[in-house]
Design a protein around this motif. Structure first.
Motif, PDB file in Angstrom:
ATOM      1  N   VAL A 197       0.581  -0.738   0.604  1.00  0.00           N
ATOM      2  CA  VAL A 197       0.246  -0.163  -0.033  1.00  0.00           C
ATOM      3  C   VAL A 197       0.544   1.024   0.194  1.00  0.00           C
ATOM      4  O   VAL A 197       1.558   1.513   0.274  1.00  0.00           O
ATOM      5  N   PHE A 198       0.672   1.787  -0.453  1.00  0.00           N
ATOM      6  CA  PHE A 198       1.743   3.549  -1.080  1.00  0.00           C
ATOM      7  C   PHE A 198       0.638   4.614  -0.635  1.00  0.00           C
ATOM      8  O   PHE A 198      -0.253   4.897  -0.865  1.00  0.00           O
ATOM      9  N   VAL A 199       0.774   5.289  -0.311  1.00  0.00           N
ATOM     10  CA  VAL A 199       0.764   6.455   0.294  1.00  0.00           C
ATOM     11  C   VAL A 199       1.419   8.012   0.734  1.00  0.00           C
ATOM     12  O   VAL A 199       3.688   7.430   0.244  1.00  0.00           O
ATOM     13  N   SER A 200       1.262   9.041   0.421  1.00  0.00           N
ATOM     14  CA  SER A 200       2.388  10.037   0.233  1.00  0.00           C
ATOM     15  C   SER A 200       3.093   9.898   1.653  1.00  0.00           C
ATOM     16  O   SER A 200       3.046   9.708   2.860  1.00  0.00           O
ATOM     17  N   LEU A 201       4.344  10.892   1.179  1.00  0.00           N
ATOM     18  CA  LEU A 201       5.243  11.095   2.042  1.00  0.00           C
ATOM     19  C   LEU A 201       5.063  11.833   3.441  1.00  0.00           C
ATOM     20  O   LEU A 201       4.706  11.614   4.687  1.00  0.00           O
TER      21      LEU A 201
END
Length: 467
Positions: A197-201
């Motif tokens: 799962v990828f989220v913003s910094l």
């Protein structure tokens, strides 16, 4: 000769069937182990393709590789944002992607990164990531999920998900006060990306910046004491965000952008192609690692030397291919053990065939004597035993390959869901064909033992049979 051999085996079909099953099991196991080993290596190599360097705090290369590429474990200490900016500006560096780790979503690793991850990351020999639906995240509340995550839970764009602190199945603190909204679903890659799962910094960092009890909305970033009054305004604005999960920025982000203007070297660019390294509108205190691409592959040693001499903090630049070789050296013992086990099973199947052929010889002495009486030579009877062995081996090999294909169809979804491995059903590789040929030749050589015994028996018995 062939008809006679086939009828002889059918007359002893129960024992012959057990022998064929034994050989089939041997072939399925020895080919299956080799296929699993080859696919595991290919899957690992595909996951790391396209990345020239993985830069992290000094540590074990294999540990860094496993944590950043496969989401297993952690890199240990973090890297300061100042070091990231220093690395980003090196002339040998073509592009950089920051990586933050430490959270999970229902057991799947959560990666904090920038949208340039989807632009620069490559897999399976240079293929770019493709979105099956949706787009990369454009706001701190956005998230992009891998194909297996979407398949496991039935997620689509617009679904709200909640992450937790900790890796693997361990969840120390569930961030249910700050859900993310899925903005994109990646297409299937057959790599570890499918399980991430990828989220913003900014979204990742906001969850860990202050305790949840102190910040009603973790996505609201308060950078100065005098912003307290503004924070109350943002709390009011945040109550309307549930109906607008895909809005580009909250009021705080707009004000943050106005306060810094467009002269900041790290302000967000409207067009990612205008620069090589990519701008970042949020600068966390520390990150876990950096994926980097080089202008020239020959600059690897130069970069490694510069980072080794970096005095502000201890850094290391990991070459993914070199780290994979180290990983193979670690797993070589397990691979050898699996091969030995498969070889032992294959040998047991061949021994079973020899025992079956040998045990039936005494009961077939009258049969051989009759054959001699109608003109069969000792060499002909010798050939009959060898032909029986060929038929048994051939049937066992064919049955073993078919059984392996059926078993692969059944366990492939399980391996893909739990380990990110996809074996697939296809024609045997060259190495697998060589292994099958080795089993066949070994069985044929072993069958010479009962064939020689028959040859001697027919010479000594002649037309008289000893009962």
């Amino acid at each position: 000769m062939f008809d006679l051999c086939l009828k002889s085996l059918l007359n002893r079909r129960f024992v012959a069937m057990l022998t064929v099953l034994s050989i089939a099991l041997s072939v399925a196991l020895i080919v299956g182990v080799e296929r699993l080993r080859a696919e595991a290596r290919a899957g690992f190599a595909n996951s790391a393709s396209g990345i020239d360097l993985i830069i992290a705090a000094r540590g074990n290369d294999v540990q860094i590789l496993m944590a950043t590429i496969f989401g297993v474990g952690s890199t240990g200490a973090g890297i300061s944002w100042d070091s990231y900016e220093m690395i980003e500006e090196l002339p040998q560096i073509s592009w950089t992607v920051p990586i933050m780790m430490g959270d999970n979503h229902r057991g799947y690793p959560v990666i904090g990164t920038s949208e340039y991850y989807f632009e620069h990351f490559r897999h399976s020999g240079g293929q770019q990531l493709v979105f099956a639906e949706g787009v990369p995240f454009k706001s701190p509340e956005g998230a992009v999920i891998g194909a297996k995550v979407a398949q496991a839970f039935g997620y689509t764009t617009g679904t709200e998900i909640v992450n937790a602190h900790g890796s693997g199945e361990i969840a120390f603190d569930v961030h249910d006060e700050a859900p993310f909204t899925v903005t994109g679903v990646l297409g299937h890659t057959g790599t570890a990306v499918d399980r991430m799962v990828f989220v913003s910094l900014e979204g990742f960092d906001a969850l860990h910046k202050e305790p949840a009890s102190k910040v009603a909305d973790p996505f609201v970033m308060v950078d100065a004491p005098e912003a307290a009054e503004e924070h109350e305004d943002h709390d009011t604005a945040h109550s309307h965000k549930a109906d607008h999960a895909d809005s580009e920025f909250t009021d705080e982000h707009v004000k943050h952008g106005e306060s810094h203007g467009h002269d900041d070297d790290h302000a967000q660019h409207s067009d990612p192609d205008e620069h090589d390294h990519g701008g970042h509108d949020h600068e966390p205190a520390t990150i876990n690692a950096i994926f980097a691409g080089l202008e020239e592959k020959t600059a690897v040693l130069s970069i490694q030397r510069q980072l080794a001499d970096h005095r502000d903090e201890a850094l290391t630049a990991v070459l993914p291919n070199v780290a994979l070789l180290q990983l193979w050296s670690i797993t070589r013992t397990a691979e050898t053990a699996l091969r030995l086990m498969a070889g032992a099973v294959a040998m047991a199947g061949i021994i079973g065939m020899v025992v079956m052929l040998s045990a039936s010889l005494d009961n077939r002495r009258r049969e051989f004597a009759i054959l001699r009486s109608v003109g069969a030579t000792p060499a002909g009877v010798f050939s009959l035993i060898l032909l029986e062995a060929v038929l048994l081996l051939s049937a066992g090999i064919v049955l073993g390959v078919i059984a392996l294909s059926v078993l692969t169809l059944l366990i492939d979804p399980i391996l893909a869901a739990n380990f990110g491995l996809r074996i697939g059903v296809g024609l045997p590789s060259v190495r697998e064909v060589l292994l099958i040929a080795l089993v066949f030749c070994s069985g044929l050589l072993a069958s010479i033992i009962p064939a020689l015994r028959v040859y001697r028996m027919t010479l000594s018995d002649g037309l008289s049979v000893r009962l």
